[in-house]
Design a protein around this motif. Structure first.
Motif, PDB file in Angstrom:
ATOM      1  N   ALA A 154       0.803  -1.201   0.092  1.00  0.00           N
ATOM      2  CA  ALA A 154      -0.043   0.084   0.052  1.00  0.00           C
ATOM      3  C   ALA A 154       0.834   1.235   0.020  1.00  0.00           C
ATOM      4  CB  ALA A 154      -0.863   0.148   1.184  1.00  0.00           C
ATOM      5  N   LEU A 155       1.877   1.140   0.876  1.00  0.00           N
ATOM      6  CA  LEU A 155       2.986   2.336   0.723  1.00  0.00           C
ATOM      7  C   LEU A 155       3.593   2.620  -0.550  1.00  0.00           C
ATOM      8  CD1 LEU A 155       4.733   1.941   4.119  1.00  0.00           C
ATOM      9  CD2 LEU A 155       2.737   3.539   3.708  1.00  0.00           C
ATOM     10  N   THR A 156       3.863   1.445  -1.340  1.00  0.00           N
ATOM     11  CA  THR A 156       4.572   1.569  -2.705  1.00  0.00           C
ATOM     12  C   THR A 156       3.591   2.491  -3.693  1.00  0.00           C
ATOM     13  OG1 THR A 156       3.941  -0.502  -3.400  1.00  0.00           O
ATOM     14  CG2 THR A 156       6.145  -0.378  -1.976  1.00  0.00           C
ATOM     15  N   LEU A 157       2.227   1.817  -3.621  1.00  0.00           N
ATOM     16  CA  LEU A 157       1.255   2.545  -4.205  1.00  0.00           C
ATOM     17  C   LEU A 157       1.097   3.838  -4.039  1.00  0.00           C
ATOM     18  CD1 LEU A 157      -1.414  -0.458  -4.159  1.00  0.00           C
ATOM     19  CD2 LEU A 157      -0.190   0.268  -6.068  1.00  0.00           C
ATOM     20  N   ALA A 158       1.233   4.162  -2.792  1.00  0.00           N
ATOM     21  CA  ALA A 158       0.964   5.545  -2.357  1.00  0.00           C
ATOM     22  C   ALA A 158       2.054   6.466  -2.827  1.00  0.00           C
ATOM     23  CB  ALA A 158       1.028   5.807  -0.935  1.00  0.00           C
ATOM     24  N   LEU A 159       3.327   6.143  -2.771  1.00  0.00           N
ATOM     25  CA  LEU A 159       4.524   6.832  -3.267  1.00  0.00           C
ATOM     26  C   LEU A 159       4.350   6.910  -4.833  1.00  0.00           C
ATOM     27  CD1 LEU A 159       7.236   8.390  -2.870  1.00  0.00           C
ATOM     28  CD2 LEU A 159       8.264   5.796  -2.852  1.00  0.00           C
ATOM     29  N   ALA A 160       4.037   5.708  -5.651  1.00  0.00           N
ATOM     30  CA  ALA A 160       3.885   5.811  -7.122  1.00  0.00           C
ATOM     31  C   ALA A 160       3.002   6.696  -7.439  1.00  0.00           C
ATOM     32  CB  ALA A 160       3.512   4.424  -7.564  1.00  0.00           C
ATOM     33  N   GLY A 161       1.709   6.860  -6.673  1.00  0.00           N
ATOM     34  CA  GLY A 161       0.867   7.812  -6.911  1.00  0.00           C
ATOM     35  C   GLY A 161       1.382   9.353  -6.869  1.00  0.00           C
ATOM     36  N   ALA A 162       1.892   9.528  -5.547  1.00  0.00           N
ATOM     37  CA  ALA A 162       2.573  11.044  -5.359  1.00  0.00           C
ATOM     38  C   ALA A 162       3.589  11.272  -6.549  1.00  0.00           C
ATOM     39  CB  ALA A 162       3.129  11.089  -3.961  1.00  0.00           C
ATOM     40  N   ILE A 163       4.261  10.367  -6.889  1.00  0.00           N
ATOM     41  CA  ILE A 163       5.306  10.831  -8.110  1.00  0.00           C
ATOM     42  C   ILE A 163       4.418  11.116  -9.334  1.00  0.00           C
ATOM     43  CG2 ILE A 163       7.147   9.692  -9.497  1.00  0.00           C
ATOM     44  CD1 ILE A 163       8.081   8.128  -6.970  1.00  0.00           C
ATOM     45  N   GLY A 200      17.035  12.221 -12.911  1.00  0.00           N
ATOM     46  CA  GLY A 200      16.119  12.401 -11.877  1.00  0.00           C
ATOM     47  C   GLY A 200      14.494  12.061 -12.033  1.00  0.00           C
ATOM     48  N   SER A 201      14.042  12.683 -13.289  1.00  0.00           N
ATOM     49  CA  SER A 201      12.715  12.489 -13.609  1.00  0.00           C
ATOM     50  C   SER A 201      12.678  11.046 -14.033  1.00  0.00           C
ATOM     51  CB  SER A 201      12.307  13.272 -14.808  1.00  0.00           C
ATOM     52  OG  SER A 201      12.345  14.910 -14.552  1.00  0.00           O
ATOM     53  N   TRP A 202      13.694  10.386 -14.799  1.00  0.00           N
ATOM     54  CA  TRP A 202      13.293   9.087 -15.106  1.00  0.00           C
ATOM     55  C   TRP A 202      13.471   8.299 -13.862  1.00  0.00           C
ATOM     56  CZ3 TRP A 202      10.760   6.904 -18.843  1.00  0.00           C
ATOM     57  CH2 TRP A 202      10.829   7.607 -20.014  1.00  0.00           C
ATOM     58  N   TYR A 203      14.306   8.628 -12.943  1.00  0.00           N
ATOM     59  CA  TYR A 203      14.483   7.723 -11.754  1.00  0.00           C
ATOM     60  C   TYR A 203      13.173   7.678 -11.084  1.00  0.00           C
ATOM     61  CZ  TYR A 203      15.719   6.869  -6.865  1.00  0.00           C
ATOM     62  OH  TYR A 203      15.873   6.485  -5.516  1.00  0.00           O
ATOM     63  N   LEU A 204      12.497   8.837 -10.814  1.00  0.00           N
ATOM     64  CA  LEU A 204      10.932   8.742 -10.245  1.00  0.00           C
ATOM     65  C   LEU A 204       9.955   8.012 -11.028  1.00  0.00           C
ATOM     66  CD1 LEU A 204      11.034  12.473  -8.848  1.00  0.00           C
ATOM     67  CD2 LEU A 204      11.245  10.420  -7.486  1.00  0.00           C
ATOM     68  N   LEU A 205      10.047   8.435 -12.382  1.00  0.00           N
ATOM     69  CA  LEU A 205       9.038   7.696 -13.083  1.00  0.00           C
ATOM     70  C   LEU A 205       9.250   6.072 -13.037  1.00  0.00           C
ATOM     71  CD1 LEU A 205       6.701   8.324 -14.915  1.00  0.00           C
ATOM     72  CD2 LEU A 205       8.089   8.317 -16.887  1.00  0.00           C
ATOM     73  N   LEU A 249      17.708  -1.705  -4.461  1.00  0.00           N
ATOM     74  CA  LEU A 249      16.809  -1.278  -5.377  1.00  0.00           C
ATOM     75  C   LEU A 249      16.989   0.288  -5.889  1.00  0.00           C
ATOM     76  CD1 LEU A 249      12.945  -2.442  -5.640  1.00  0.00           C
ATOM     77  CD2 LEU A 249      13.730  -0.042  -6.017  1.00  0.00           C
ATOM     78  N   PRO A 250      17.245   1.087  -4.927  1.00  0.00           N
ATOM     79  CA  PRO A 250      17.436   2.584  -5.391  1.00  0.00           C
ATOM     80  C   PRO A 250      18.472   2.559  -6.649  1.00  0.00           C
ATOM     81  CG  PRO A 250      17.017   2.441  -3.206  1.00  0.00           C
ATOM     82  CD  PRO A 250      17.248   0.874  -3.657  1.00  0.00           C
ATOM     83  N   LEU A 251      19.831   1.846  -6.287  1.00  0.00           N
ATOM     84  CA  LEU A 251      20.823   2.010  -7.299  1.00  0.00           C
ATOM     85  C   LEU A 251      20.525   1.549  -8.520  1.00  0.00           C
ATOM     86  CD1 LEU A 251      23.817   2.350  -7.668  1.00  0.00           C
ATOM     87  CD2 LEU A 251      24.183   0.013  -6.878  1.00  0.00           C
ATOM     88  N   ALA A 252      19.743   0.258  -8.511  1.00  0.00           N
ATOM     89  CA  ALA A 252      19.347  -0.171  -9.901  1.00  0.00           C
ATOM     90  C   ALA A 252      18.083   0.817 -10.517  1.00  0.00           C
ATOM     91  CB  ALA A 252      18.422  -1.463  -9.520  1.00  0.00           C
ATOM     92  N   ALA A 253      17.527   1.522  -9.857  1.00  0.00           N
ATOM     93  CA  ALA A 253      16.624   2.511 -10.537  1.00  0.00           C
ATOM     94  C   ALA A 253      17.520   3.674 -11.069  1.00  0.00           C
ATOM     95  CB  ALA A 253      15.865   3.200  -9.347  1.00  0.00           C
ATOM     96  N   PHE A 254      18.608   4.172 -10.257  1.00  0.00           N
ATOM     97  CA  PHE A 254      19.384   5.093 -10.877  1.00  0.00           C
ATOM     98  C   PHE A 254      20.151   4.640 -12.157  1.00  0.00           C
ATOM     99  CE2 PHE A 254      23.660   6.816 -11.108  1.00  0.00           C
ATOM    100  CZ  PHE A 254      23.480   8.160 -11.230  1.00  0.00           C
TER     101      PHE A 254
END
Length: 290
Positions: free
Chosen positions: A159-168, A252-257, A211-216
């Motif tokens: 649920a927290l991951t959904l909330a963060l994705a929605g906020a992004i 940074g934009s792609w990192y968040l998306l 995971l954050p490193l993989a996203a970057f």
């Protein structure tokens, strides 16, 4: 899990590489090959963008953007027909496709970037092939999870991951009218996913990466792909001149998306998520049976 026939082929390739190369080099070679296989849709689309730029003539009866749209549709059909993607994955990828297209309409209208060429399949200034660029990201994520038998652990509450994705996603629109909260969102991604490791199997050994490193790293790869897009004139960012690199801020934009794309794909990849640290013995047993 990966299909037995595909897994057998991957193991044969790994055995072949290991018999001729040092272990570390063989793992790296197999890692690169499997990454290339996972991003096949995006690679084909990028190749089509480059090829059409080189060969397309203005007097041809079909516009370049329309050819890219038809190529993307044909590629998606082939992926489904050959089972490179499942229908379940395709439905979720379609959702990211639609949310990406909605963002394109908004951003083009806001003047963030533009598509300078003409096309029949162009709506509100946005060629319809552009949605497939977002679909390519979703396709990569769905396929890379299967190709590398990935597991994400310990994974935060869904649920927290959904909330963060929605906020992004909302911030990509809202920052045009309200204060940009992306710095807080960067912090939130690390706070939520900082403990999450991506466990993956190249051949017969498990490796992990935060995971954050993989996203970057994935965001960096997408930034490089965007430079291909602007260099070919397929789209142009506001204020960008010929030969200029895409702003580093786009990383940074792609990192968040990517978190929006990832959470969307996890709607059908929940079995790869574990709230507890990974039990390597248990995963190895599952892999041995697959």
């Amino acid at each position: 899990m990966t299909a037995p026939t595909t897994r057998s082929l991957e193991h044969r390739m790994g055995d072949w590489a290991r018999a001729r190369l040092p272990y570390a080099v063989a793992e790296l070679v197999m890692f690169v090959l499997k990454q290339g296989w996972a991003c096949l849709f995006g690679g084909l689309l990028l190749a089509a963008i480059i090829t059409t730029k080189l060969v397309w003539q203005p007097d041809w009866p079909v516009q370049r953007y329309d050819a890219l749209f038809l190529f993307a549709i044909a590629t998606q059909v082939i992926f489904l027909w050959t089972k490179l993607e499942t229908w379940e994955e395709a439905r979720v990828i379609l959702l990211f496709h639609l949310t990406g297209t909605a963002m394109e309409w908004f951003k083009v209208d806001a003047g963030s970037w533009a598509y300078p060429e003409a096309g029949v399949f162009k709506l509100m200034g946005v060629p319809l092939f552009s949605g497939f660029m977002y679909a390519a990201v979703g396709s990569y994520m769905a396929r890379v999870i299967r190709v590398f038998d990935m597991h994400f652990a310990p994974y935060p509450r869904f649920a927290l991951t959904l909330a963060l994705a929605g906020a992004i996603y909302v911030n990509f629109f809202a920052h045009h009218f309200l204060p940009d909260i992306r710095l807080g969102l960067f912090v939130a991604t690390v706070a939520l996913y900082g403990r999450t490791r991506i466990w993956f199997c190249v051949h017969d050994r498990h490796w992990w990466m935060p995971l954050p490193l993989a996203a970057f790293l994935s965001a960096l790869a997408l930034w490089l792909a965007e430079n291909v897009g602007t260099a070919t004139g397929t789209w142009i960012y506001s204020g960008q001149v010929g030969g200029q690199l895409v702003s580093f801020a786009k990383i940074g934009s792609w990192y968040l998306l990517l978190y929006v794309a990832f959470v969307t794909v996890t709607l059908v990849s929940r079995s790869a998520l574990s709230a507890q640290p990974l039990d390597l013995a248990g995963v190895a047993a599952k892999l041995a049976k697959s």
